[in-house]
Write a protein that holds these residues in place. Structure first.
Motif, short mmCIF file in Angstrom:
data_model
loop_
_atom_site.label_atom_id
_atom_site.label_comp_id
_atom_site.label_asym_id
_atom_site.label_seq_id
_atom_site.Cartn_x
_atom_site.Cartn_y
_atom_site.Cartn_z
N MET A 1 0.84 -1.19 0.00
CA MET A 1 0.00 0.00 0.00
C MET A 1 0.89 1.25 0.00
SD MET A 1 -2.92 1.00 2.73
CE MET A 1 -2.93 2.65 3.31
N ILE A 2 0.58 2.18 -0.88
CA ILE A 2 1.34 3.42 -0.98
C ILE A 2 0.75 4.44 -0.01
CG2 ILE A 2 2.08 5.29 -2.52
CD1 ILE A 2 3.19 2.47 -3.25
N THR A 3 1.62 5.07 0.77
CA THR A 3 1.20 6.14 1.68
C THR A 3 1.86 7.44 1.23
OG1 THR A 3 3.00 5.66 3.22
CG2 THR A 3 0.87 4.56 3.62
N SER A 22 13.33 7.71 -11.60
CA SER A 22 12.23 8.19 -12.44
C SER A 22 12.80 8.59 -13.80
CB SER A 22 11.55 9.40 -11.78
OG SER A 22 12.34 10.56 -11.94
N THR A 23 11.99 9.16 -14.63
CA THR A 23 12.49 9.63 -15.92
C THR A 23 13.06 11.04 -15.84
OG1 THR A 23 10.28 10.41 -16.53
CG2 THR A 23 10.88 8.17 -17.20
N LEU A 24 12.98 11.69 -14.68
CA LEU A 24 13.48 13.06 -14.56
C LEU A 24 14.99 13.16 -14.45
CD1 LEU A 24 10.96 14.89 -12.21
CD2 LEU A 24 11.09 14.90 -14.69
N GLY A 25 15.63 12.10 -14.03
CA GLY A 25 17.07 12.14 -13.81
C GLY A 25 17.87 12.58 -15.03
N ILE A 26 17.38 12.25 -16.23
CA ILE A 26 18.13 12.62 -17.43
C ILE A 26 18.06 14.11 -17.72
CG2 ILE A 26 17.97 10.34 -18.48
CD1 ILE A 26 15.68 11.40 -20.21
N ARG A 27 17.12 14.83 -17.08
CA ARG A 27 16.97 16.27 -17.32
C ARG A 27 17.35 17.11 -16.11
NH1 ARG A 27 13.28 13.63 -19.68
NH2 ARG A 27 11.72 13.74 -18.06
N ARG A 28 18.02 16.54 -15.15
CA ARG A 28 18.44 17.26 -13.97
C ARG A 28 19.95 17.13 -13.82
NH1 ARG A 28 13.86 18.27 -14.88
NH2 ARG A 28 12.12 18.43 -13.43
N PRO A 29 20.60 18.13 -13.19
CA PRO A 29 22.08 18.10 -13.05
C PRO A 29 22.52 17.20 -11.89
CG PRO A 29 21.21 20.10 -12.08
CD PRO A 29 20.03 19.38 -12.70
N LEU A 30 22.23 15.92 -11.98
CA LEU A 30 22.48 15.00 -10.87
C LEU A 30 23.94 14.93 -10.45
CD1 LEU A 30 20.14 12.00 -11.80
CD2 LEU A 30 19.62 14.03 -10.43
N TYR A 80 7.07 1.94 -10.42
CA TYR A 80 5.80 2.23 -9.76
C TYR A 80 4.88 3.09 -10.61
CZ TYR A 80 7.46 0.26 -5.37
OH TYR A 80 7.91 -0.60 -4.41
N GLN A 81 5.29 3.40 -11.83
CA GLN A 81 4.46 4.26 -12.68
C GLN A 81 3.22 3.52 -13.16
OE1 GLN A 81 7.01 6.06 -15.66
NE2 GLN A 81 8.16 7.17 -14.11
#
Length: 138
Positions: A1-3, A22-30, A80-81
């Motif tokens: 269960m997701i909380t 997530s898919t955001l990592g490729i567009r952020r300056p990690l 989890y998407q």
């Protein structure tokens, strides 16, 4: 269960980790530790989605609480998407900032997602990147 938890105790490393999953990592300056620390520090509303103790989604928001909430990151672990976690994170942001409209800039791959959940497209967005100059006599 997701909380879901408003302003959970997280670190910059947790923030980077969920962006990577997530898919955001490729567009952020990690790889830029200073930039990631500043990005994490200056968000003022966070909503975390948890599977037990594991962070599986995160909404990072900059808001004045009365007019605008800029949803700068909506990250859901790829594994989890398509479970409604992103939509619920946005609903939790609405609860945390009920007077403010939510604004976001969509990742190209997610442009079709937001209309499906009821968000309205707004064509009047502009950007000025670091190093860009405004035109004289414009």
């Amino acid at each position: 269960m997701i909380t879901y938890q408003l302003n959970p105790t997280l670190t910059t490393a947790d923030f980077i980790d969920i962006l990577e999953r997530s898919t955001l990592g490729i567009r952020r300056p990690l790889q830029d530790a200073v930039a990631m620390e500043q990005m994490f520090r200056y968000g003022n509303v966070y909503v975390g989605a948890f599977d037990g103790k594991i962070l599986v989604g995160l909404a990072r928001v900059m808001t004045d609480f009365v007019y605008t909430s800029y949803l700068s990151d909506l990250a859901v672990d790829v594994a989890y998407q398509k479970r409604g976690i992103g939509k619920t994170l946005i609903q939790e942001v609405q609860r945390a900032t009920p007077k403010a409209k939510i604004i976001l800039v969509s990742a190209p791959a997610a442009e079709g997602y937001y209309p499906k959940i009821g968000m309205k497209h707004h064509a009047h967005c502009y950007q000025l990147a670091p190093g860009d100059d405004l035109v004289q006599n414009g």
